[in-house]
Write a protein that holds these residues in place. Structure first.
Motif, mmCIF file in Angstrom:
data_model
loop_
_atom_site.group_PDB
_atom_site.id
_atom_site.type_symbol
_atom_site.label_atom_id
_atom_site.label_comp_id
_atom_site.label_asym_id
_atom_site.label_seq_id
_atom_site.Cartn_x
_atom_site.Cartn_y
_atom_site.Cartn_z
ATOM 1 N N ALA A 474 0.818 -1.214 0.000
ATOM 2 C CA ALA A 474 0.000 0.000 0.000
ATOM 3 C C ALA A 474 0.850 1.262 0.000
ATOM 4 C CB ALA A 474 -0.929 0.012 1.207
ATOM 5 N N ILE A 475 2.040 1.205 0.578
ATOM 6 C CA ILE A 475 2.915 2.378 0.691
ATOM 7 C C ILE A 475 4.272 2.025 0.103
ATOM 8 C CG2 ILE A 475 4.007 4.028 2.260
ATOM 9 C CD1 ILE A 475 1.715 3.447 4.232
ATOM 10 N N LEU A 476 4.651 2.723 -0.943
ATOM 11 C CA LEU A 476 5.940 2.501 -1.598
ATOM 12 C C LEU A 476 6.659 3.831 -1.713
ATOM 13 C CD1 LEU A 476 7.959 0.692 -3.141
ATOM 14 C CD2 LEU A 476 6.690 1.249 -5.234
ATOM 15 N N ASP A 477 7.821 3.917 -1.079
ATOM 16 C CA ASP A 477 8.606 5.152 -1.105
ATOM 17 C C ASP A 477 10.035 4.815 -1.515
ATOM 18 O OD1 ASP A 477 9.785 7.611 -0.785
ATOM 19 O OD2 ASP A 477 8.932 8.001 1.200
ATOM 20 N N LEU A 478 10.384 5.205 -2.732
ATOM 21 C CA LEU A 478 11.735 4.962 -3.263
ATOM 22 C C LEU A 478 12.404 6.268 -3.661
ATOM 23 C CD1 LEU A 478 10.965 1.912 -5.613
ATOM 24 C CD2 LEU A 478 11.775 1.854 -3.257
ATOM 25 N N HIS A 479 11.920 7.379 -3.162
ATOM 26 C CA HIS A 479 12.421 8.663 -3.643
ATOM 27 C C HIS A 479 13.887 8.889 -3.264
ATOM 28 C CE1 HIS A 479 11.671 10.481 0.432
ATOM 29 N NE2 HIS A 479 12.616 11.311 0.045
ATOM 30 N N SER A 480 14.543 9.750 -4.050
ATOM 31 C CA SER A 480 15.942 10.147 -3.805
ATOM 32 C C SER A 480 16.894 8.957 -3.853
ATOM 33 C CB SER A 480 16.068 10.883 -2.464
ATOM 34 O OG SER A 480 15.258 12.031 -2.444
ATOM 35 N N ASN A 481 16.839 8.237 -4.975
ATOM 36 C CA ASN A 481 17.826 7.215 -5.302
ATOM 37 C C ASN A 481 18.337 7.498 -6.713
ATOM 38 O OD1 ASN A 481 18.149 4.925 -3.181
ATOM 39 N ND2 ASN A 481 15.941 5.349 -3.171
ATOM 40 N N LYS A 482 18.836 6.463 -7.397
ATOM 41 C CA LYS A 482 19.311 6.610 -8.773
ATOM 42 C C LYS A 482 18.673 5.542 -9.656
ATOM 43 C CE LYS A 482 23.751 8.364 -7.047
ATOM 44 N NZ LYS A 482 25.225 8.155 -6.981
ATOM 45 N N LEU A 483 17.427 5.256 -9.380
ATOM 46 C CA LEU A 483 16.724 4.191 -10.080
ATOM 47 C C LEU A 483 16.339 4.635 -11.490
ATOM 48 C CD1 LEU A 483 14.481 3.106 -7.081
ATOM 49 C CD2 LEU A 483 16.477 1.883 -7.975
ATOM 50 N N THR A 484 16.324 3.671 -12.417
ATOM 51 C CA THR A 484 16.090 3.967 -13.830
ATOM 52 C C THR A 484 15.000 3.056 -14.388
ATOM 53 O OG1 THR A 484 17.809 2.397 -14.483
ATOM 54 C CG2 THR A 484 18.488 4.687 -14.154
ATOM 55 N N GLY A 485 14.709 3.237 -15.675
ATOM 56 C CA GLY A 485 13.792 2.341 -16.360
ATOM 57 C C GLY A 485 12.345 2.731 -16.192
ATOM 58 N N SER A 486 11.466 1.716 -16.154
ATOM 59 C CA SER A 486 10.026 1.918 -16.159
ATOM 60 C C SER A 486 9.433 1.806 -14.757
ATOM 61 C CB SER A 486 9.362 0.888 -17.074
ATOM 62 O OG SER A 486 7.947 0.997 -17.023
ATOM 63 N N ILE A 487 8.333 2.512 -14.553
ATOM 64 C CA ILE A 487 7.606 2.447 -13.281
ATOM 65 C C ILE A 487 6.335 1.615 -13.408
ATOM 66 C CG2 ILE A 487 8.505 4.670 -12.521
ATOM 67 C CD1 ILE A 487 5.809 5.899 -13.351
ATOM 68 N N GLU A 488 6.169 0.957 -14.533
ATOM 69 C CA GLU A 488 4.914 0.278 -14.846
ATOM 70 C C GLU A 488 4.489 -0.724 -13.777
ATOM 71 O OE1 GLU A 488 3.256 -2.877 -18.187
ATOM 72 O OE2 GLU A 488 4.953 -1.557 -18.664
ATOM 73 N N ARG A 492 0.035 -0.452 -9.682
ATOM 74 C CA ARG A 492 -1.217 -1.192 -9.600
ATOM 75 C C ARG A 492 -1.804 -1.213 -8.195
ATOM 76 N NH1 ARG A 492 1.676 -4.237 -13.602
ATOM 77 N NH2 ARG A 492 0.635 -4.011 -15.613
ATOM 78 N N SER A 493 -1.082 -1.723 -7.210
ATOM 79 C CA SER A 493 -1.699 -1.910 -5.889
ATOM 80 C C SER A 493 -1.470 -0.782 -4.882
ATOM 81 C CB SER A 493 -1.212 -3.236 -5.269
ATOM 82 O OG SER A 493 0.191 -3.236 -5.117
ATOM 83 N N PRO A 494 -0.315 -0.086 -4.847
ATOM 84 C CA PRO A 494 -0.100 0.890 -3.770
ATOM 85 C C PRO A 494 -1.070 2.063 -3.818
ATOM 86 C CG PRO A 494 1.983 0.291 -4.807
ATOM 87 C CD PRO A 494 0.890 -0.239 -5.683
ATOM 88 N N THR A 495 -1.376 2.599 -2.646
ATOM 89 C CA THR A 495 -2.176 3.820 -2.556
ATOM 90 C C THR A 495 -1.295 5.054 -2.380
ATOM 91 O OG1 THR A 495 -2.443 3.510 -0.178
ATOM 92 C CG2 THR A 495 -4.146 2.593 -1.575
ATOM 93 N N TYR A 496 -0.088 4.846 -1.865
ATOM 94 C CA TYR A 496 0.875 5.938 -1.675
ATOM 95 C C TYR A 496 2.132 5.554 -2.440
ATOM 96 C CZ TYR A 496 4.132 9.111 0.765
ATOM 97 O OH TYR A 496 5.083 10.059 1.067
ATOM 98 N N ILE A 497 2.499 6.350 -3.435
ATOM 99 C CA ILE A 497 3.688 6.052 -4.240
ATOM 100 C C ILE A 497 4.526 7.319 -4.355
ATOM 101 C CG2 ILE A 497 4.556 5.234 -6.460
ATOM 102 C CD1 ILE A 497 1.834 3.959 -6.970
ATOM 103 N N ASP A 498 5.794 7.214 -3.944
ATOM 104 C CA ASP A 498 6.730 8.327 -4.108
ATOM 105 C C ASP A 498 7.984 7.793 -4.788
ATOM 106 O OD1 ASP A 498 8.335 10.548 -4.038
ATOM 107 O OD2 ASP A 498 7.959 11.021 -1.927
#
Length: 635
Positions: A474-488, A492-498
């Motif tokens: 439900a809560i996914l927070d990956l902000h402030s990294n160096k991640l690349t590619g697609s967010i696809e 689908r399931s999380p309500t909070y995405i950063d």
């Protein structure tokens, strides 16, 4: 002056009792009781429950909601929960006349219970103490009673329970309450009471329960509170109380629950708390307490739940903490505690929750913590631990499901031992560390994961496709990294995405394409996202905040955004968006934050609220845009 509304007048009529002869048997109703109950039935205009229709015959002691004294046969209690809904002011002018015929008939009444019955409005009559001298229990809870608690209430010398919680009572607690020597329960919580706690409350030596939380009480806790030797529960939380915790509080040797949290209390925790042998639940959080945790704190052997969080406590956690064999929850977060975690903490075999976050704890975690086999929640975040890596004995904590180790100095690649945890990890926060490398694909096997926060690390690579298996996330927070590619795969399931402040370049066309879009918060700002925002975003009907600023998005603004009536924050600035602002955006009535600046938008800003309410900066940097709040259009 009497100000009850009709339902209470009718209710008083029910319990009108005249002193008279003893009733022999069979639930037969004393004539005066029958008269009062019949009058009540005649005055009730609406009874959706149908219970009063069954009040027939003369055996009123058998009627639903009526109780009588076994010795005298007189009506002593009425319990008719939730069967009348009151209306507001139409009957107020009739109140005085309806009440007066019965006021002299109530001198033998022992119980009035209106808890949960009706939604009463009005005030407690100032004459209540003179008219009801035999009252034992007064329940007016969960209504809309206003005004003050009348001083005459101190005349109710037989009163055992005063239950006025969840109303709108204001003013001070009358000192006359100190006359009620038989009072065992005083429940005044969730009102608007102010002023000081009267010293006279210490005269109520029969008190077992005091709950006055959720008011506006100020000043000191009276020093003489220690006289209440029979007190088992004291809740003064969520007020404006100041000063020190009185040392006499340790005289409350029968007390099991002590809640003084969310006040302005200062000074040290009394050293004598360990003299309270029955204390099981202690809440002192959200005050301004200072000094050390008393060295003998661990001698309160009965303690089960303790919160000292969000104070100004200093020094080390005392080793005596390990003597609290009954302890299940310990909250020490938000203080200035230093030193090491004592090895004795491993003796707390029943501990379920341990939170020491936001302190200055140093050193390594003691291996003795591996004995905490019942521990379910562990929060060590933002201390000075500098762990480098998560200890291997973590995999022995068989019940641990919620792990918070943000800002603990963890280095290197993602800790693989989390994959080998014997329990199913539900919440994992390793943010603000120094984790490098990619996100491991095995994270997708943590099928019970609800929260994942890996923000503010140095993670690279893309999001593994296995993340699509995290159906409970439900809560996914990956902000402030160096991640690349697609967010696809994470839309689908999380309500909070950063996912902000990364290097993602693809996937925005998938927003809202799921069967049910439950996203409420979506932040994709400061990435390298290209392409268009799809109209399918309209299926995210619960979304409150949407931020895709500082990307490389182009094409027109999606009309579908206008269908998200819950939207409060919309940030699309610093992209390459073109075309007009859709007129349908005027439907976003809850919008409080809007930024469309620095794009390629053209045309006139649709006139009207809410768009006209935003400052010029919300639209600036679009050379082809005009109209309020920008300069007028000239075409």
């Amino acid at each position: 002056m009497v100000s009850w509304l009709l339902p209470f007048a009718a209710f008083v009529a029910i319990v009108a009792v005249i002193e008279g002869t003893k009733i022999s048997s069979g639930g037969m109703c004393h004539p005066s009781d029958l008269k009062g109950l019949t009058s009540f039935r005649a005055n009730v205009r609406v009874d959706t429950s149908g219970r009063l229709a069954k009040w027939t015959g003369i055996k009123c002691c058998e009627w639903e909601g009526i109780s009588c004294d076994n010795s005298t046969g007189r009506v002593i209690e009425i319990r008719l929960p939730g069967f009348i809904s009151t209306s507001d002011s139409p009957y107020q002018s009739q109140m005085k006349g309806l009440l007066s015929p019965y006021i002299t008939l109530l001198r033998s009444l022992e119980v009035i219970d209106l808890g949960g019955l009706m939604d009463l409005s009005g005030a407690i009559p100032s004459s209540i103490g003179f008219d009801l001298p035999n009252l034992r229990k007064l329940y007016l809870c969960s209504n809309r009673i206003t005004g003050q608690i009348p001083n005459s209430i101190g005349k109710l010398l037989k009163l055992e329970e005063l239950v006025l919680f969840e109303n709108r009572l204001s003013g001070t607690i009358p000192p006359s309450l100190g006359n009620l020597e038989n009072l065992s329960s005083l429940l005044l919580y969730s009102n608007q009471l102010s002023g000081k706690l009267p010293n006279s409350l210490a005269n109520l030596t029969s008190l077992v329960h005091i709950d006055i939380h959720g008011n506006y009480l100020a000043g000191d806790i009276p020093e003489n509170v220690g006289r209440l030797q029979n007190l088992k529960e004291l809740d003064l939380s969520n007020n404006l109380l100041s000063g020190k915790i009185p040392t006499s509080i340790s005289n409350l040797t029968a007390i099991s629950t002590l809640y003084l949290d969310a006040n302005n209390l200062e000074g040290p925790i009394p050293n004598s708390l360990h003299e309270m042998p029955s204390l099981g639940f202690l809440r002192l959080q959200n005050n301004r307490l200072s000094g050390n945790i008393p060295p003998a704190f661990g001698n309160i052997a009965s303690l089960q739940r303790v919160s000292l969080a969000n104070n100004k406590l200093t020094g080390a956690i005392p080793p005596s903490i390990g003597y609290l064999s009954a302890l299940t929850e310990l909250y020490l977060d938000g203080n200035l505690l230093s030193g090491h975690i004592p090895r004795s903490i491993g003796h707390l075999s029943g501990l379920l929750v341990l939170n020491i976050s936001y302190n200055a704890i140093q050193g390594q975690l003691p291996r003795e913590m591996s004995s905490l086999q019942n521990l379910q929640i562990l929060d060590l975040s933002f201390n000075r631990l500098n762990l480098s890596s998560i200890p291997t004995w973590f995999s022995q904590l068989s019940s641990l499901s919620k792990i918070y180790m943000a800002g603990c100095g963890i280095k290197g690649k993602f800790p693989r031992l989390l994959w080998m945890m014997p329990s199913l990890v539900q919440e994992l926060d390793l943010s603000a560390n120094h984790i490098t490398g990619g996100l491991p694909s095995w994270l997708g096997s943590l099928t019970q994961l609800y929260l994942l926060n890996l923000s503010r690390n140095s993670l690279v690579s893309g999001i593994p496709e296995t993340f699509a298996s995290l159906s409970t996330l439900a809560i996914l927070d990956l902000h402030s990294n160096k991640l690349t590619g697609s967010i696809e795969c994470v839309l689908r399931s999380p309500t909070y995405i950063d996912l902000s402040d990364n290097r993602f370049s693809d996937g925005t066309e998938m927003i809202g394409l799921g069967a049910e879009c439950g996203i409420r918060y979506l932040n994709l700002s400061n990435n390298s996202l290209e392409g268009r925002l799809p109209d399918s975003i309209a299926s995210c009907i619960l979304m409150k905040s949407f931020d895709v600023s500082s990307n490389e998005l182009g094409f027109n603004l999606p009309v579908g955004l206008a269908s998200i009536s819950s939207l409060e924050t919309l940030k699309l600035q610093r992209n390459r968006l073109t075309g007009n602002i859709p007129k349908d955006y005027l439907k976003l009535r809850k919008l409080r934050v809007l930024d469309l600046s620095d794009n390629l938008l053209v045309g006139e800003i649709p006139a009207g609220e809410p768009l006209s309410d935003f400052p010029e900066s919300s639209f600036s940097g679009n050379k082809g845009l005009c109209g309020k709040p920008l300069p007028p259009c000239r075409f």
